[in-house]
Design an enzyme around this catalytic site. Structure first.
Site, PDB file in Angstrom:
ATOM      1  N   GLU A 294      -9.932   0.969 -10.697  1.00  0.00           N
ATOM      2  CA  GLU A 294     -11.092   0.479  -9.928  1.00  0.00           C
ATOM      3  C   GLU A 294     -12.328   1.322 -10.235  1.00  0.00           C
ATOM      4  O   GLU A 294     -12.258   2.535 -10.377  1.00  0.00           O
ATOM      5  CB  GLU A 294     -10.780   0.558  -8.422  1.00  0.00           C
ATOM      6  CG  GLU A 294     -11.971   0.164  -7.542  1.00  0.00           C
ATOM      7  CD  GLU A 294     -11.599   0.060  -6.062  1.00  0.00           C
ATOM      8  OE1 GLU A 294     -10.607  -0.623  -5.744  1.00  0.00           O
ATOM      9  OE2 GLU A 294     -12.300   0.666  -5.223  1.00  0.00           O
TER      10      GLU A 294
ATOM     11  N   ASN B 260      -6.514 -10.265  -3.888  1.00  0.00           N
ATOM     12  CA  ASN B 260      -5.761  -9.445  -2.931  1.00  0.00           C
ATOM     13  C   ASN B 260      -5.983  -9.883  -1.485  1.00  0.00           C
ATOM     14  O   ASN B 260      -7.126 -10.018  -1.041  1.00  0.00           O
ATOM     15  CB  ASN B 260      -6.230  -7.986  -3.026  1.00  0.00           C
ATOM     16  CG  ASN B 260      -5.749  -7.287  -4.276  1.00  0.00           C
ATOM     17  OD1 ASN B 260      -5.228  -7.912  -5.186  1.00  0.00           O
ATOM     18  ND2 ASN B 260      -5.920  -5.983  -4.309  1.00  0.00           N
TER      19      ASN B 260
ATOM     20  N   GLY C 246     -10.162  -7.501  -0.994  1.00  0.00           N
ATOM     21  CA  GLY C 246     -10.811  -7.911   0.255  1.00  0.00           C
ATOM     22  C   GLY C 246     -10.832  -9.413   0.490  1.00  0.00           C
ATOM     23  O   GLY C 246     -11.846  -9.971   0.908  1.00  0.00           O
TER      24      GLY C 246
ATOM     25  N   SER D  12       0.866  -1.180   0.000  1.00  0.00           N
ATOM     26  CA  SER D  12       0.000   0.000   0.000  1.00  0.00           C
ATOM     27  C   SER D  12       0.903   1.232   0.000  1.00  0.00           C
ATOM     28  O   SER D  12       2.127   1.111   0.135  1.00  0.00           O
ATOM     29  CB  SER D  12      -0.876   0.018   1.250  1.00  0.00           C
ATOM     30  OG  SER D  12      -1.613  -1.174   1.315  1.00  0.00           O
TER      31      SER D  12
ATOM     32  N   ASP E 206      -0.432  -0.675  -4.407  1.00  0.00           N
ATOM     33  CA  ASP E 206      -1.854  -0.906  -4.163  1.00  0.00           C
ATOM     34  C   ASP E 206      -2.583   0.396  -3.778  1.00  0.00           C
ATOM     35  O   ASP E 206      -2.070   1.174  -2.962  1.00  0.00           O
ATOM     36  CB  ASP E 206      -1.959  -1.933  -3.018  1.00  0.00           C
ATOM     37  CG  ASP E 206      -3.262  -2.703  -3.056  1.00  0.00           C
ATOM     38  OD1 ASP E 206      -3.833  -2.850  -4.153  1.00  0.00           O
ATOM     39  OD2 ASP E 206      -3.704  -3.168  -1.978  1.00  0.00           O
ATOM     40  N   HIS E 207      -3.747   0.611  -4.348  1.00  0.00           N
ATOM     41  CA  HIS E 207      -4.654   1.708  -3.952  1.00  0.00           C
ATOM     42  C   HIS E 207      -3.970   3.060  -3.804  1.00  0.00           C
ATOM     43  O   HIS E 207      -4.057   3.699  -2.753  1.00  0.00           O
ATOM     44  CB  HIS E 207      -5.327   1.384  -2.614  1.00  0.00           C
ATOM     45  CG  HIS E 207      -6.382   0.348  -2.734  1.00  0.00           C
ATOM     46  ND1 HIS E 207      -7.595   0.575  -3.328  1.00  0.00           N
ATOM     47  CD2 HIS E 207      -6.397  -0.946  -2.323  1.00  0.00           C
ATOM     48  CE1 HIS E 207      -8.318  -0.527  -3.284  1.00  0.00           C
ATOM     49  NE2 HIS E 207      -7.614  -1.473  -2.701  1.00  0.00           N
TER      50      HIS E 207
ATOM     51  N   HIS F 144     -12.387  -4.495   2.427  1.00  0.00           N
ATOM     52  CA  HIS F 144     -11.089  -4.563   3.105  1.00  0.00           C
ATOM     53  C   HIS F 144     -11.282  -4.776   4.601  1.00  0.00           C
ATOM     54  O   HIS F 144     -12.236  -4.268   5.177  1.00  0.00           O
ATOM     55  CB  HIS F 144     -10.322  -3.252   2.902  1.00  0.00           C
ATOM     56  CG  HIS F 144      -9.934  -3.004   1.477  1.00  0.00           C
ATOM     57  ND1 HIS F 144     -10.137  -1.801   0.857  1.00  0.00           N
ATOM     58  CD2 HIS F 144      -9.364  -3.815   0.563  1.00  0.00           C
ATOM     59  CE1 HIS F 144      -9.686  -1.873  -0.392  1.00  0.00           C
ATOM     60  NE2 HIS F 144      -9.227  -3.083  -0.605  1.00  0.00           N
ATOM     61  N   GLY F 145     -10.367  -5.504   5.214  1.00  0.00           N
ATOM     62  CA  GLY F 145     -10.413  -5.691   6.664  1.00  0.00           C
ATOM     63  C   GLY F 145     -11.190  -6.940   7.039  1.00  0.00           C
ATOM     64  O   GLY F 145     -11.375  -7.838   6.227  1.00  0.00           O
TER      65      GLY F 145
ATOM     66  N   THR G 271      -5.097  -8.021   5.285  1.00  0.00           N
ATOM     67  CA  THR G 271      -5.340  -8.069   6.739  1.00  0.00           C
ATOM     68  C   THR G 271      -4.941  -9.419   7.340  1.00  0.00           C
ATOM     69  O   THR G 271      -4.367  -9.478   8.433  1.00  0.00           O
ATOM     70  CB  THR G 271      -6.835  -7.792   7.014  1.00  0.00           C
ATOM     71  OG1 THR G 271      -7.170  -6.545   6.379  1.00  0.00           O
ATOM     72  CG2 THR G 271      -7.132  -7.696   8.487  1.00  0.00           C
TER      73      THR G 271
END
Ligand code: 13P
Length: 291
Positions: free
Chosen positions: A135, A237, A216, A50, A82-83, A181-182, A240
């Site tokens: 995205e 991806n 996620g 990230s 990433d992102h 995510h998470g 976490t």
């Protein structure tokens, strides 16, 4: 030469119906553990950082360590940013040696998302063999600095997906389909399988052109992961789950060996745990033996 862009390993994956694990790392030992696991299972691999860990470690150091490890590895490996919502930082990482860049302009309106994403596509394609991920729609949850509150996520419209991919000139596409995510709050989160299938038909129905990305990964049931892969998710991806694995391994080690003050053993314990976790993911994604 084991360094590749994401497109090179995702097209064969999408054609053959398996997914390549894209694993977020936040330090170099974690990167080593991930690469060792993929070598052991002969799996193609995407290492990703990230923006926050990339800035903390420095992009040239991330890319330098990656280059050293990947050049001698007998598997194809990609380094992905990433992102990233900052076009300039995307360019910095592309110049530093990342081989796939995700410009995440998904919080902007459709037109601005296309414009910003196309800027990064054009830059990376002119610079060299660097592929680009974009995205559409937004993925709920927290991925380092990118925060999307529950209820604020927006699923990707299949019709807009086709226009977005064409006009932004991206190589791989991350449609928001409900994954987050998470840690999922429900054991059975809503995932819009049909939306992914439809987008895949529209974009890749007559041959794989733009591999699809599932964000996620953490917390999805194995049967959900397999179904998403079978419907066209070819970059998967996971972040976490690896953070938890890393921190829990250190916690366990310190619990038992606090007075050792042996940092090498502490690092080894964390790296071993990451290696085991990555091997589980590679098996689940079906990429073992595909390198
Ligand atoms: P998780 O943290 O839920 O595994 O998501 C990872 C991800 O999608 C990174 O882009």
């Amino acid at each position: 030469m084991a360094i590749v862009n994401a497109r090179e390993i995702l097209i064969p994956a999408a054609e053959a119906g398996y997914a390549v694990g894209a694993f977020n790392v936040s330090n170099i030992i974690m990167m080593e553990g991930v690469i060792e696991a993929a070598i052991e299972l002969k799996a193609p691999l995407i290492i990703q950082t990230s923006v926050a860990p990339s800035k903390f470690l420095r992009p040239d150091i991330v890319a330098g360590a990656f280059r050293t490890l990947a050049e001698s590895a007998p598997i194809p490996i990609c380094l992905h940013l990433d992102h990233c919502n900052d076009v300039d930082y995307c360019k910095i990482c592309a110049n530093a040696g990342y081989t796939n860049i995700m410009i995440d302009a998904s919080k902007h309106d459709f037109k601005t998302n296309i414009e910003l994403t196309a800027q990064v596509s054009d830059f990376c394609h002119q610079l060299g063999d660097i592929s680009v991920e974009g995205e559409l729609g937004t993925v709920a949850g927290v991925e380092e600095e990118v925060v999307v509150a529950d209820g604020q996520e927006l699923l990707c419209s299949p019709d807009q997906a086709v226009e977005f991919v064409e006009r932004s000139r991206i190589d791989l596409f991350a449609p928001a389909i409900g994954t987050a995510h998470g840690v999922y709050k429900s054991a059975n989160p809503f995932v819009d399988f049909e939306r992914l299938a439809q987008i895949n038909r529209l974009l890749n129905g007559s041959g794989v052109k733009v591999p699809l990305v599932v964000h996620g990964g953490t917390g999805l049931a194995p049967e959900v992961v397999k179904k998403l892969v079978s419907l066209g998710g070819s970059k998967f991806n996971v972040s976490t789950d690896l953070k938890h694995t890393w921190i829990n391994a250190i916690d366990d080690y310190l619990h038992e060996h606090k007075t050792d003050y042996n940092t090498a053993k502490l690092d080894s314990a964390a790296k071993d745990a990451i290696r085991g976790k990555i091997k589980d993911w590679i098996d689940l994604l079906g990429s073992s033996g595909k390198a």
